[in-house]
Design a protein around this motif. Sequence first.
Motif, PDB file in Angstrom:
ATOM      1  N   PRO A 156       0.826  -1.216   0.000  1.00 24.62           N
ATOM      2  CA  PRO A 156       0.000   0.000   0.000  1.00 24.62           C
ATOM      3  C   PRO A 156       0.859   1.265   0.000  1.00 24.62           C
ATOM      4  N   GLY A 157       0.448   2.223  -0.801  1.00 18.14           N
ATOM      5  CA  GLY A 157       1.130   3.524  -0.829  1.00 18.14           C
ATOM      6  C   GLY A 157       2.262   3.615  -1.830  1.00 18.14           C
ATOM      7  N   THR A 158       2.460   2.559  -2.650  1.00 19.60           N
ATOM      8  CA  THR A 158       3.588   2.582  -3.586  1.00 19.60           C
ATOM      9  C   THR A 158       3.139   2.587  -5.053  1.00 19.60           C
ATOM     10  N   ASP A 159       1.888   2.905  -5.290  1.00 13.95           N
ATOM     11  CA  ASP A 159       1.373   2.883  -6.667  1.00 13.95           C
ATOM     12  C   ASP A 159       2.189   3.770  -7.603  1.00 13.95           C
ATOM     13  N   ILE A 160       2.583   4.940  -7.114  1.00 16.85           N
ATOM     14  CA  ILE A 160       3.288   5.879  -8.000  1.00 16.85           C
ATOM     15  C   ILE A 160       4.608   5.270  -8.461  1.00 16.85           C
ATOM     16  N   ALA A 161       5.281   4.523  -7.583  1.00 21.26           N
ATOM     17  CA  ALA A 161       6.537   3.868  -7.981  1.00 21.26           C
ATOM     18  C   ALA A 161       6.272   2.895  -9.128  1.00 21.26           C
ATOM     19  N   LEU A 162       5.216   2.121  -9.004  1.00 17.62           N
ATOM     20  CA  LEU A 162       4.877   1.158 -10.058  1.00 17.62           C
ATOM     21  C   LEU A 162       4.533   1.872 -11.363  1.00 17.62           C
ATOM     22  N   LEU A 163       3.743   2.931 -11.261  1.00 13.40           N
ATOM     23  CA  LEU A 163       3.317   3.656 -12.468  1.00 13.40           C
ATOM     24  C   LEU A 163       4.516   4.289 -13.170  1.00 13.40           C
ATOM     25  N   LEU A 164       5.443   4.846 -12.397  1.00  8.80           N
ATOM     26  CA  LEU A 164       6.634   5.451 -13.000  1.00  8.80           C
ATOM     27  C   LEU A 164       7.480   4.383 -13.693  1.00  8.80           C
ATOM     28  N   ALA A 165       7.620   3.234 -13.048  1.00  2.78           N
ATOM     29  CA  ALA A 165       8.425   2.162 -13.654  1.00  2.78           C
ATOM     30  C   ALA A 165       7.764   1.661 -14.940  1.00  2.78           C
ATOM     31  N   TRP A 166       6.468   1.564 -14.928  1.00  2.88           N
ATOM     32  CA  TRP A 166       5.768   1.145 -16.158  1.00  2.88           C
ATOM     33  C   TRP A 166       5.969   2.183 -17.263  1.00  2.88           C
ATOM     34  N   MET A 167       5.890   3.454 -16.907  1.00  2.00           N
ATOM     35  CA  MET A 167       6.102   4.489 -17.932  1.00  2.00           C
ATOM     36  C   MET A 167       7.513   4.367 -18.512  1.00  2.00           C
TER      37      MET A 167
ATOM     38  N   ILE B  85      11.703  10.471 -15.880  1.00  2.00           N
ATOM     39  CA  ILE B  85      11.322   9.120 -15.440  1.00  2.00           C
ATOM     40  C   ILE B  85      12.433   8.090 -15.682  1.00  2.00           C
ATOM     41  N   ALA B  86      13.546   8.541 -16.229  1.00  2.00           N
ATOM     42  CA  ALA B  86      14.568   7.591 -16.694  1.00  2.00           C
ATOM     43  C   ALA B  86      15.104   6.697 -15.575  1.00  2.00           C
ATOM     44  N   GLY B  87      15.147   7.206 -14.366  1.00  2.00           N
ATOM     45  CA  GLY B  87      15.757   6.421 -13.282  1.00  2.00           C
ATOM     46  C   GLY B  87      14.845   5.370 -12.670  1.00  2.00           C
ATOM     47  N   TYR B  88      13.612   5.367 -13.054  1.00  2.00           N
ATOM     48  CA  TYR B  88      12.657   4.483 -12.367  1.00  2.00           C
ATOM     49  C   TYR B  88      12.606   3.120 -13.056  1.00  2.00           C
ATOM     50  N   THR B  89      13.526   2.274 -12.679  1.00  2.00           N
ATOM     51  CA  THR B  89      13.590   0.953 -13.311  1.00  2.00           C
ATOM     52  C   THR B  89      12.604  -0.009 -12.646  1.00  2.00           C
ATOM     53  N   THR B  90      12.337  -1.094 -13.330  1.00  2.00           N
ATOM     54  CA  THR B  90      11.443  -2.092 -12.732  1.00  2.00           C
ATOM     55  C   THR B  90      12.104  -2.748 -11.516  1.00  2.00           C
ATOM     56  N   ALA B  91      13.427  -2.876 -11.539  1.00  2.00           N
ATOM     57  CA  ALA B  91      14.112  -3.446 -10.364  1.00  2.00           C
ATOM     58  C   ALA B  91      13.917  -2.533  -9.150  1.00  2.00           C
ATOM     59  N   TRP B  92      14.051  -1.234  -9.383  1.00  2.00           N
ATOM     60  CA  TRP B  92      13.817  -0.267  -8.292  1.00  2.00           C
ATOM     61  C   TRP B  92      12.361  -0.356  -7.820  1.00  2.00           C
ATOM     62  N   ALA B  93      11.425  -0.412  -8.761  1.00  2.00           N
ATOM     63  CA  ALA B  93      10.009  -0.472  -8.391  1.00  2.00           C
ATOM     64  C   ALA B  93       9.698  -1.746  -7.612  1.00  2.00           C
ATOM     65  N   ALA B  94      10.390  -2.832  -7.963  1.00  2.00           N
ATOM     66  CA  ALA B  94      10.162  -4.087  -7.237  1.00  2.00           C
ATOM     67  C   ALA B  94      10.518  -3.910  -5.759  1.00  2.00           C
ATOM     68  N   GLU B  95      11.597  -3.203  -5.499  1.00  2.00           N
ATOM     69  CA  GLU B  95      11.988  -2.968  -4.096  1.00  2.00           C
ATOM     70  C   GLU B  95      10.950  -2.132  -3.361  1.00  2.00           C
TER      71      GLU B  95
END
Length: 735
Positions: free
Chosen positions: A260-271, A299-309
């Motif tokens: 909960p509360g991490t949706d923006i991280a996921l959305l940025l990584a998807w973008m 948005i370049a720094g928002y990798t899926t590996a980062w979003a997974a964390e």
Amino acid sequence: MVQPSRRRFLQITAATLGATAASAPWQPMTGPASAAAGPAATSGGVTTIPTFCEMCFWRCGGIAHLRDGKLWKFEGNPLDPQSMGRLCPRGTGAVGAYYDPDRLRQPLLRVGERGKEQWKAVSWDEALGFVAERMGRIKAAHGAESVALFNHVFGQRFFQHVLRSWGVINYAGASYAQCRGARDVGFQLTFGAGVGSPEPTDIKNTDCLVLIGSHLGENMHNSQVQEFAQAIARQVPIIVVDPRYSVAASKAKYWLPVKPGTDIALLLAWMNLLVTEGLYDKDFVARHGHGFEQFKAEIAGYTTAWAAEQTGVAAELIVAAGREFASHRPASIIHPGRRVNWYGDDSQRSRAVALLNALLGNWGRKGGLFLASGMKIAPYPLPKIADTGKPRADGGDGARYPFADEGITTSIRDATISGQPYPIKGWVVYSTNLLQALPNRQETLDAIQKLDLLVVCDTVPSEIAGYADVILPDTTFLERHDELLVGFGRTGWTSLRQPVVAPPHEQKPAWWIAKQLAEKLGIGASMPFKDMEEYLAWRIEKSGHSWDKFKREGVIMGEHQPITVEEGLTLSFDTPSGKVEFWSDQLAAKGFDPVPKYKPQAAAPAGHLRLITGRAPVHTFSRTQSNPLLQDLMPENEVWVNTATAARLGLTHRAYVRLKNQDGVVSNRVRVKATQRIREDCVYMVYGFGNTNPMLASAYLKGASAGALNTRYATDPLMGSTSIHGNFVSFVQEA
Ligand code: SF4
């Protein structure tokens, strides 16, 4: 009121107003030619009357059935685009609202201390005379701006007419800052248009649907749910992002159990995934995008590996889901959601949802987000908000939060407590239980103690009614005419609400109450019609439609206009750049992030779990818990706890516990639902339960109130939305 995108609304309104501008807003005709014709059809002792549902805000067209003159059942109207002939469980249960044993029956005046629930029954004349006299006193001492209106549901329109005419400038509904407001601001900033209601999601034609924080099927938005069920039957890939294995998740190809509360991280990584892998709609971005290169760098720094964390969702799952929904563009939808007031950064979260949709190029596309169309109906506009020379205290002018474009409930509450920018001394509360809807119940109670007048008008004794000076019993929707529903959708339509049965006691419809109050206030001209039938017939016949036919069918469909590019729609964007704003100069100019950024939420205090909330298919807010038919289906809520967490804490499935939040507020007792269908770091409850007004006897203290545990809240700095998922609870076991 159902609304289209702002641009579409302005286009349609301009056309409508243009068509009628030569005439005064109200010119009663000699009387509708067909007024004598009845709305009902009778066969075999069963009478049927069309009207539209108000068990929630979706406003589906239905047909009420009376058997031997008694209300029997309510079914969908096949002519209506919101119901398509079928109602949800709450709509079907509408008959129970009529027979609800806890209904308010007559006007009540407080005779004891405020909140002690001591009343005397009075006549309508005395009740409304009391309200008018108190309002007059407040106006004389402080000005009309010191009376505020809190409103919801359809009858609100009449109170708005009268109170605006009288000089009220502050009014708000929880439907904005405590629900969909942040979403519409996020889309407005991106596309120049909010999504409105019903959301223009072309689920019927989509090839992929992503639900992020939207448990469609449990939040029972009828026509959308029907299309969702059809999409499942068509084996459309569904992607669900939810800390809970919701009903929708059980139908999904991918379930992402996000922290909960991490949706923006996921959305940025998807973008970032779509941009780096070249999966986005390059043509749409090139033709319609503004600031794409700046956005891309941001948005370049928002990798899926980062979003997974951040999210706790495996990187492979994030990638697979992202590639899936990108592969179906433009017939692919990231659902905008509806109630999105969770963490105080919600308009930026919704902007991230909007940006992801923009990368899919699905705006105005078949299977994506269509541009809703309306129909032309002779208007009866609200009076302009008076220029009193004083600022609005409700924040609806954007003075407090720059992107707010509707009144904010908590801004009125703040002004009531502080007396700034001026004292607020009267609240008129129509059909909204502010004690459940607003965060921090104590602040609402503190504000109430500052009032010289609290009027509550509702069908049942809500919790806030317990603190009123005067209670006005409204009719249910089955007993009244109401404002016209001029809806926006694939094709515009207009629906009629008309009485099916007489009120069982002394209840009166909102239009009648507002009209009588107007008389008492000396502004009877603000409601110049004899009754609702005269008013409605005037608008319908002036628009070139048959009032008689409308009464028999309940729905008029407009002409279909292009709603997608495939149908010939030309896209335009009502933003400062005239384009889709991947980079927002207007946000930057106000000191906000021009592209959403991820900012982690506060962690849970030791020994606590985050409380998240949602909806049930058989109840609406705290309005339906005493309805005997719906109560039979769901008498109380449960608290969902992960099975492992329950075992660790010694909690037994189905046993009652109480929840204690980080500020020491203890809930009413609530049953544990120990389940693997929720993450271990949070608990979940349907909100609206745990009612504390003993007059609502059949629902009194059944289940626990998520609203009462929401003592800590963050406010969205862009538009004033208040959060509901920022609280943490521990368990108190029942002896
Ligand atoms: Fe009524 Fe259900 Fe439609 Fe809401 S969704 S208006 S409760 S039938």
